[in-house]
Design a protein around this motif. Structure first.
Motif, PDB file in Angstrom:
ATOM      1  N   HIS A   1       0.848  -1.189   0.000  1.00 22.39           N
ATOM      2  CA  HIS A   1       0.000   0.000   0.000  1.00 22.39           C
ATOM      3  C   HIS A   1       0.885   1.242   0.000  1.00 22.39           C
ATOM      4  O   HIS A   1       1.857   1.325   0.763  1.00 22.39           O
TER       5      HIS A   1
ATOM      6  N   ALA B   1      -0.703   7.477  -7.622  1.00 18.34           N
ATOM      7  CA  ALA B   1      -2.039   7.519  -7.023  1.00 18.34           C
ATOM      8  C   ALA B   1      -3.138   7.501  -8.062  1.00 18.34           C
ATOM      9  O   ALA B   1      -4.312   7.303  -7.729  1.00 18.34           O
TER      10      ALA B   1
ATOM     11  N   CYS C   1      -5.900   4.201   8.208  1.00 18.65           N
ATOM     12  CA  CYS C   1      -6.992   4.031   7.242  1.00 18.65           C
ATOM     13  C   CYS C   1      -7.056   2.605   6.704  1.00 18.65           C
ATOM     14  O   CYS C   1      -8.107   2.166   6.226  1.00 18.65           O
TER      15      CYS C   1
ATOM     16  N   PRO D   1      -5.470   1.367  -7.931  1.00 21.03           N
ATOM     17  CA  PRO D   1      -6.769   1.538  -7.274  1.00 21.03           C
ATOM     18  C   PRO D   1      -6.622   1.806  -5.780  1.00 21.03           C
ATOM     19  O   PRO D   1      -5.614   1.480  -5.162  1.00 21.03           O
ATOM     20  N   ALA D   2      -7.649   2.392  -5.219  1.00 22.38           N
ATOM     21  CA  ALA D   2      -7.663   2.655  -3.784  1.00 22.38           C
ATOM     22  C   ALA D   2      -7.599   1.347  -3.008  1.00 22.38           C
ATOM     23  O   ALA D   2      -8.120   0.309  -3.429  1.00 22.38           O
ATOM     24  N   SER D   3      -6.959   1.402  -1.847  1.00 24.27           N
ATOM     25  CA  SER D   3      -6.845   0.209  -1.008  1.00 24.27           C
ATOM     26  C   SER D   3      -8.179  -0.188  -0.394  1.00 24.27           C
ATOM     27  O   SER D   3      -8.367  -1.343   0.009  1.00 24.27           O
TER      28      SER D   3
ATOM     29  N   VAL E   1      -3.294   3.724  -1.997  1.00 26.04           N
ATOM     30  CA  VAL E   1      -3.534   2.902  -3.174  1.00 26.04           C
ATOM     31  C   VAL E   1      -2.801   1.573  -3.049  1.00 26.04           C
ATOM     32  O   VAL E   1      -1.791   1.466  -2.338  1.00 26.04           O
ATOM     33  N   ARG E   2      -3.318   0.578  -3.764  1.00 25.41           N
ATOM     34  CA  ARG E   2      -2.861  -0.808  -3.649  1.00 25.41           C
ATOM     35  C   ARG E   2      -1.908  -1.123  -4.801  1.00 25.41           C
ATOM     36  O   ARG E   2      -2.328  -1.239  -5.963  1.00 25.41           O
TER      37      ARG E   2
ATOM     38  N   LEU F   1     -10.860   5.710  -0.176  1.00 19.82           N
ATOM     39  CA  LEU F   1      -9.447   6.074  -0.006  1.00 19.82           C
ATOM     40  C   LEU F   1      -8.789   6.468  -1.325  1.00 19.82           C
ATOM     41  O   LEU F   1      -7.567   6.530  -1.412  1.00 19.82           O
ATOM     42  N   GLU F   2      -9.587   6.782  -2.326  1.00 23.77           N
ATOM     43  CA  GLU F   2      -9.036   7.166  -3.624  1.00 23.77           C
ATOM     44  C   GLU F   2      -8.090   8.368  -3.460  1.00 23.77           C
ATOM     45  O   GLU F   2      -8.436   9.375  -2.825  1.00 23.77           O
ATOM     46  N   GLY F   3      -6.875   8.233  -3.997  1.00 26.61           N
ATOM     47  CA  GLY F   3      -5.892   9.299  -3.904  1.00 26.61           C
ATOM     48  C   GLY F   3      -5.251   9.447  -2.541  1.00 26.61           C
ATOM     49  O   GLY F   3      -4.405  10.319  -2.344  1.00 26.61           O
ATOM     50  N   ILE F   4      -5.627   8.593  -1.602  1.00 33.55           N
ATOM     51  CA  ILE F   4      -5.069   8.655  -0.243  1.00 33.55           C
ATOM     52  C   ILE F   4      -4.174   7.449   0.009  1.00 33.55           C
ATOM     53  O   ILE F   4      -2.995   7.592   0.354  1.00 33.55           O
TER      54      ILE F   4
END
Length: 268
Positions: free
Chosen positions: A10, A245, A81, A249-251, A260-261, A255-258
């Motif tokens: 992540h 980012a 998060c 994709p979001a984790s 990512v996986r 959490l998009e842009g915060i």
């Protein structure tokens, strides 16, 4: 490595520099090129096989103010998060000792820190007598790591080393004399957290180093090494590119842009 379950990776986006321009990000850039090329700041979490490793510790609000950066959230908040409590982390890998990778001295009270011999010798040795070489380092960060040495909380490595099955560190140098990268076994094969071995995708793809470095030669050779360590060129993750980012994709939902996986397939 079929007998080993793949790890998750992540990337926690914790800060931003919207003022960075293209001439700041390439050694050979046109000095008049002020076209925008903003920079993101990340810490990374590796999780799986009963272990959690954090790569780098970022900086705090005071350092953001001093260095004129936008702190979006503390790295600790970002990790929470995705369910990682910094108080319970036992292993932190420091890619190098620059201010944006080695701050937040008290964030991981139980952790041991994995650092290259060469990097600690560099940031505590004669090279720090020269003001230009000191620019990316902060005295308090270096002193905090020295204190951890005396507390028995630092594990030194001299070159390549396996930290756990499926997780290895590799000293490349270049940007900082003892910079190390982290190679991780994931469901997409070997993925490399390059940190500042390449700030942006463009640095390694175009063979054009970032302007601040210890060795041009080691930086350029490091790009080749990054690609050799990874199962696919797309599996090399640069340290500061906002595209990270965007491409992953979001984790988790929201959490998009915060966060990512990085072990997931890139977004199309």
């Amino acid at each position: 490595m079929p007998e080993l379950s793949p790890y998750e990776i992540h990337a926690v986006r914790y800060a931003h520099n919207p003022l960075a321009v293209r001439r700041d990000n390439f050694l050979d850039a046109d000095g008049h090129d002020a076209s925008p090329m903003p920079m993101d700041y990340f810490v990374w979490a590796i999780r799986g096989n009963g272990r959690t490793f954090i790569v780098d510790t970022g900086f705090d609000a005071a350092m953001a103010l001093k260095r004129n950066r936008q702190l979006l959230r503390s790295p600790g908040e970002g990790l929470k998060c995705i369910g990682i409590d910094p108080d319970h982390v036992e292993d932190v890998i420091i890619s190098h000792m620059h201010y944006d990778h080695a701050g937040n001295h008290d964030l991981f009270p139980r952790a041991r820190y994995h650092v290259q011999d060469t990097e600690m010798a560099y940031c505590t040795g004669r090279c720090m007598c020269h003001a230009p070489l000191r620019i990316p380092f902060e005295k308090d960060d270096v002193l905090a790591m020295v204190r951890k040495v005396f507390e028995g909380r630092v594990v030194f490595h001299d070159g390549d080393r396996e930290l756990a099955p499926g997780i290895t560190v590799h000293r490349l140098g270049g940007h900082s004399k003892g910079l190390q990268v982290v190679r991780v076994w994931t469901r997409r094969g070997w993925t490399v957290i390059a940190s500042d071995a390449s700030h942006f995708y463009a640095n390694m793809e175009q063979g054009r180093p970032y302007h601040l470095l210890h060795s041009v030669e080691d930086t350029l050779e490091g790009y080749r090494a990054l690609y050799e360590l990874a199962s696919d060129p797309a599996n090399v993750i640069p340290g500061h590119d906002p595209l990270v980012a965007v491409r992953y994709p979001a984790s988790a939902a929201g959490l998009e842009g915060i966060v990512v996986r990085l072990d997931a397939d890139p977004c199309k």
